[in-house]
Design an enzyme around this catalytic site. Structure first.
Site, PDB file in Angstrom:
ATOM      1  CE1 TYR A 136     -40.240  11.828  39.775  1.00 40.27           C
ATOM      2  CE2 TYR A 136     -39.919   9.644  40.732  1.00 40.27           C
ATOM      3  CZ  TYR A 136     -39.405  10.765  40.102  1.00 40.27           C
ATOM      4  OH  TYR A 136     -38.077  10.822  39.791  1.00 40.27           O
ATOM      5  CE  LYS A 140     -38.886  11.039  36.497  1.00 38.95           C
ATOM      6  NZ  LYS A 140     -38.145  11.901  35.562  1.00 38.95           N
TER       7      LYS A 140
END
Length: 246
Positions: A136, A140
């Site tokens: 994740y 990002k």
């Protein structure tokens, strides 16, 4: 009033963003993963329309772009959809925003949801090229880089990344400590504010309407171009070469 697409808008920050924009009189197109996500969603009646598709699958993302294009040329696109699911993080958080950007006429404004966790991401392009791996945080960092790369390539495009904070949405969980009401307001402001109110006008990384410093890699023009090349290779789609009107 503006025509605005908000992805991942059937709940959480996306729904709050879409609802506030619609309440202000804008023509909002709400994206949801599937029709079941819209059951008992009263906000739909205030929207210009709805587009459906699972952004974890490139063919469905392409369909979302086709559906969205039927509404016309968007003034702004808020790339809100995201997942913390490791197996889908690159596809939903990075690949899908790129595919939509490459498959739709360039809007005046593009807002990409980032996270403070991007600071712990790794600038590794293998997950983009191979479809395997990537956390994740990595996703990002990459989507923040994408937002700033678009700003550098297309100066007329107001392209920004936003850290909405750790807010108690379904994704953030009940232990989140940031203000939920503040979680969507930067996105709505960037999508609609007068250009002279936004500083930097483009290429910003924002938290609660204040510019912050992103990971240095996201500002590296060499890595920005490497990411765009990797995304073009993976998808077979190049970004448009022309920017929006001045």
């Amino acid at each position: 009033m503006s025509l605005i697409l908000v992805t991942g808008a059937s709940s959480g920050l996306g729904l709050a963003t879409a609802s506030e924009l619609a309440d202000r009189g804008h023509d909002v197109v709400l994206h949801a993963r599937n029709a079941a996500r819209l059951e008992k969603l009263d906000a739909c009646v205030r929207m210009r329309g709805v587009v459906l598709g699972d952004l974890a699958h490139p063919d469905e993302t392409a369909s979302v772009a086709e559906q969205a294009n039927e509404f016309g040329h968007f003034d702004a696109v808020v790339h809100n959809a995201g997942t913390m699911n490791g197996s889908d993080a690159i596809e939903v958080n990075v690949l899908a925003p790129y595919l939509l950007t490459a498959s739709m006429p360039q809007p005046r404004r593009a807002i990409f949801l980032s996270s403070s966790m991007h600071h712990s991401g790794h600038p590794d392009l293998d997950p983009v090229l191979t479809g395997r791996g990537g956390s994740y945080s990595d996703s990002k960092l990459l989507v923040t880089t994408l937002a700033l790369a678009l700003s550098a390539r297309h100066p007329h495009l107001l392209s920004h990344a936003v850290d909405p904070g750790w807010v108690p949405t379904r994704m953030g969980g009940p232990s989140a400590t940031d203000d939920l009401a503040q979680g969507h307001r930067t996105q709505t402001w960037l999508a609609t504010a007068a250009e002279d109110e936004i500083d930097p006008r483009t290429g910003g990384y924002w938290h609660h309407r204040s510019p912050r410093q992103p990971h240095p890699t996201a500002l590296d023009p060499v890595f920005q171009e490497q990411l765009l090349d990797a995304l073009r290779t993976r998808t077979g789609l190049a970004l448009p070469h022309t920017g929006g009107a001045a």
